[in-house]
Design a protein around this motif. Structure first.
Motif, PDB file in Angstrom:
ATOM      1  N   VAL A 123      37.922  10.614  34.016  1.00 49.85           N
ATOM      2  CA  VAL A 123      37.401  10.159  35.308  1.00 49.85           C
ATOM      3  C   VAL A 123      38.402   9.223  35.967  1.00 49.85           C
ATOM      4  O   VAL A 123      38.878   8.258  35.346  1.00 49.85           O
ATOM      5  CB  VAL A 123      36.056   9.410  35.144  1.00 49.85           C
ATOM      6  N   ILE A 124      38.707   9.487  37.226  1.00 52.51           N
ATOM      7  CA  ILE A 124      39.466   8.557  38.069  1.00 52.51           C
ATOM      8  C   ILE A 124      38.474   7.667  38.790  1.00 52.51           C
ATOM      9  O   ILE A 124      37.511   8.159  39.381  1.00 52.51           O
ATOM     10  CB  ILE A 124      40.318   9.323  39.107  1.00 52.51           C
ATOM     11  N   SER A 144      49.886   7.227  48.438  1.00 53.35           N
ATOM     12  CA  SER A 144      50.609   7.253  49.706  1.00 53.35           C
ATOM     13  C   SER A 144      52.106   7.475  49.495  1.00 53.35           C
ATOM     14  O   SER A 144      52.832   7.794  50.442  1.00 53.35           O
ATOM     15  CB  SER A 144      50.378   5.942  50.467  1.00 53.35           C
ATOM     16  N   THR A 145      52.576   7.318  48.260  1.00 52.88           N
ATOM     17  CA  THR A 145      53.981   7.567  47.962  1.00 52.88           C
ATOM     18  C   THR A 145      54.192   8.892  47.235  1.00 52.88           C
ATOM     19  O   THR A 145      55.301   9.191  46.793  1.00 52.88           O
ATOM     20  CB  THR A 145      54.556   6.418  47.102  1.00 52.88           C
ATOM     21  N   GLY A 146      53.119   9.680  47.086  1.00 49.32           N
ATOM     22  CA  GLY A 146      53.248  11.004  46.499  1.00 49.32           C
ATOM     23  C   GLY A 146      52.990  11.096  45.008  1.00 49.32           C
ATOM     24  O   GLY A 146      53.095  12.184  44.430  1.00 49.32           O
ATOM     25  N   ASP A 147      52.643  10.003  44.356  1.00 49.01           N
ATOM     26  CA  ASP A 147      52.293  10.048  42.935  1.00 49.01           C
ATOM     27  C   ASP A 147      50.958  10.773  42.759  1.00 49.01           C
ATOM     28  O   ASP A 147      50.102  10.756  43.654  1.00 49.01           O
ATOM     29  CB  ASP A 147      52.202   8.641  42.350  1.00 49.01           C
ATOM     30  N   VAL A 148      50.751  11.363  41.600  1.00 49.62           N
ATOM     31  CA  VAL A 148      49.564  12.165  41.347  1.00 49.62           C
ATOM     32  C   VAL A 148      48.934  11.761  40.015  1.00 49.62           C
ATOM     33  O   VAL A 148      49.636  11.544  39.026  1.00 49.62           O
ATOM     34  CB  VAL A 148      49.901  13.670  41.317  1.00 49.62           C
ATOM     35  N   VAL A 149      47.599  11.643  40.006  1.00 55.64           N
ATOM     36  CA  VAL A 149      46.829  11.473  38.783  1.00 55.64           C
ATOM     37  C   VAL A 149      45.737  12.534  38.796  1.00 55.64           C
ATOM     38  O   VAL A 149      45.082  12.746  39.820  1.00 55.64           O
ATOM     39  CB  VAL A 149      46.203  10.066  38.673  1.00 55.64           C
ATOM     40  N   GLU A 150      45.515  13.202  37.664  1.00 56.01           N
ATOM     41  CA  GLU A 150      44.520  14.257  37.572  1.00 56.01           C
ATOM     42  C   GLU A 150      43.391  13.862  36.629  1.00 56.01           C
ATOM     43  O   GLU A 150      43.598  13.126  35.661  1.00 56.01           O
ATOM     44  CB  GLU A 150      45.164  15.559  37.078  1.00 56.01           C
ATOM     45  N   ALA A 151      42.197  14.353  36.903  1.00 56.70           N
ATOM     46  CA  ALA A 151      41.038  14.114  36.045  1.00 56.70           C
ATOM     47  C   ALA A 151      39.973  15.146  36.364  1.00 56.70           C
ATOM     48  O   ALA A 151      40.039  15.847  37.385  1.00 56.70           O
ATOM     49  CB  ALA A 151      40.485  12.698  36.236  1.00 56.70           C
ATOM     50  N   VAL A 177      42.183  12.969  47.886  1.00 61.02           N
ATOM     51  CA  VAL A 177      41.703  13.589  46.654  1.00 61.02           C
ATOM     52  C   VAL A 177      41.471  15.063  46.961  1.00 61.02           C
ATOM     53  O   VAL A 177      40.892  15.400  48.005  1.00 61.02           O
ATOM     54  CB  VAL A 177      40.396  12.936  46.167  1.00 61.02           C
ATOM     55  N   SER A 178      41.894  15.926  46.068  1.00 63.84           N
ATOM     56  CA  SER A 178      41.688  17.357  46.304  1.00 63.84           C
ATOM     57  C   SER A 178      41.449  18.076  44.981  1.00 63.84           C
ATOM     58  O   SER A 178      41.842  17.577  43.917  1.00 63.84           O
ATOM     59  CB  SER A 178      42.890  17.964  47.030  1.00 63.84           C
ATOM     60  N   PRO A 179      40.787  19.255  45.036  1.00 63.78           N
ATOM     61  CA  PRO A 179      40.572  20.018  43.799  1.00 63.78           C
ATOM     62  C   PRO A 179      41.891  20.410  43.157  1.00 63.78           C
ATOM     63  O   PRO A 179      42.883  20.688  43.846  1.00 63.78           O
ATOM     64  CB  PRO A 179      39.801  21.242  44.286  1.00 63.78           C
ATOM     65  N   ARG A 180      41.882  20.429  41.826  1.00 65.24           N
ATOM     66  CA  ARG A 180      43.064  20.875  41.069  1.00 65.24           C
ATOM     67  C   ARG A 180      42.561  21.535  39.787  1.00 65.24           C
ATOM     68  O   ARG A 180      42.045  20.848  38.903  1.00 65.24           O
ATOM     69  CB  ARG A 180      43.960  19.687  40.751  1.00 65.24           C
TER      70      ARG A 180
END
Length: 377
Positions: free
Chosen positions: A6-7, A182-189, A170-173
């Protein structure tokens, strides 16, 4: 259900409570905070928020009773005192102490209904204009201390907290979601909890929850509130919290806490600040006209205070029209917006509600679930 990743977006009181409750249940939690936990740009900074039971709405009083059990548990687990019991007085014709007393009686909360003369005998530094409600189990929440305690416990249970991480969308993945900074980093959950406070208006459109659901979301108004600390005339004084609602002004006051050196009362108009688009527009500037209005109120109604503020601050209120919270889930996204300047006292319970939604349990008051009302009907 099995544990999820969970994020949690936001590390104020709401986000920290969600992180604590989720992590202790075994979920893999990462908290994404745009600056620092309980920072001055949001709604959870400082050491002074009111904890009270008095509401004209029995639902909220009942929920305070439930939340108090969570606070007791948090204080035990965190080995940290977080609520100072100073009691509360409520007065003014628009506050209706008689009605409040009926609600407290129905919920089994100890209280007294006093005449103005009786109240003046107890608190000579406060001017009363009618019946006064007193309940001694009320107090002051150390907001920043609560945030840090909940995050500390969450981390001890396996959570990760990332600061300086402003979420842009936030978008589906795959089977879950990704949060993009805002700098393009990504976290998935697998799931996302949005507890963005005054930043929520900017983020809502980037959650991908669909136009129909987005249209059902209550309109939000963010206000930059102004609070002023006034010294006690008698340095030995410790006052209760105060809510006074009587035309033309609605005021709340409480002991200022450590960020105001414990030497005065924090006084503010309820929803007296100016409206801004979102927290991104929070400039922390004090309005001299609003300052003078509060000074005039103190001079007339709080003679036990020196009517010269020695400290001042701003804080955000994110309001819904009916002052109800939004705690709802759409697919794997849970939105937590305990709005309208009265959410702090419910923090541990709000975290429980989030955990229930993440785990597929819908046991959250229907009034807080506008986004899925039609689906659940």
């Amino acid at each position: 259900m099995s544990a999820s990743s969970v994020i949690v977006i936001g590390a104020g009181l709401a986000g920290a409570a969600a992180a604590w409750q989720l992590a202790r249940r075994g979920h893999d939690v990462v908290v994404l905070e745009r600056t620092e936990p309980a920072n001055h740009w949001g709604s959870s900074h400082g050491s002074a928020r009111i904890f009270r039971y008095a509401y004209p709405d029995a639902l909220y009083t009942r929920l305070v009773v439930e939340a108090r059990r969570g606070w007791d548990e948090l204080e035990r687990e965190g080995a940290m005192p977080l609520i100072s019991a100073v009691g509360a007085v409520d007065h003014g014709d628009r506050r209706d102490p008689v009605r409040l007393a009926r609600v407290l009686a129905d919920q089994g909360v100890a209280h007294e209904l006093l005449s103005a003369a009786e109240a003046t005998d107890r608190w000579g530094g406060i001017a009363f204009d009618g019946a006064v409600l007193w309940h001694d189990e009320a107090g002051v929440i150390d907001a920043e201390g609560a945030v840090n305690t909940m995050l500390r416990l969450a981390v001890a249970a396996g959570a990760t907290v990332r600061t300086g991480w402003p979420v842009a969308a936030v978008s589906p993945r795959g089977a879950g979601y990704m949060a993009v900074s805002s700098t393009g980093d990504v976290v998935e959950a697998e799931q996302v909890v949005v507890a963005a406070g005054g930043w929520l208006p900017d983020l809502l459109g980037g959650l991908g929850i669909g136009a129909e659901r987005l249209a059902a979301f209550p309109s939000l108004e963010v206000r930059q509130e102004q609070a002023f600390h006034f010294p006690y005339r008698d340095s030995a004084d410790v006052w209760p919290t105060i809510i006074h609602k009587s035309a033309p002004i609605q005021v709340y006051a409480l002991p200022g806490g450590r960020d105001a050196e414990f030497r005065g009362q924090k006084v503010a108009e309820y929803n007296g600040g100016h409206a801004i688009r979102s927290a991104a527009w929070h400039d922390r500037a004090i309005d001299p006209v609003r300052r003078e209005r509060v000074v005039a109120y103190v001079r007339e109604n709080l003679p036990g205070l020196v009517p010269e503020p020695y400290a001042e601050t701003t804080c955000l209120f994110t309001n819904t029209a009916g002052e109800d919270f939004v705690i709802d889930r759409i697919d794997g996204i849970t939105i937590l917006s305990p709005c309208s300047g009265h959410g702090a006292k419910f923090a541990p319970l709000l975290g429980e509600y989030v955990a229930r939604l993440v785990e597929g349990d819908g046991d959250v008051p229907d009034r807080f679930r506008p986004l899925t009302a039609g689906v659940r009907a």
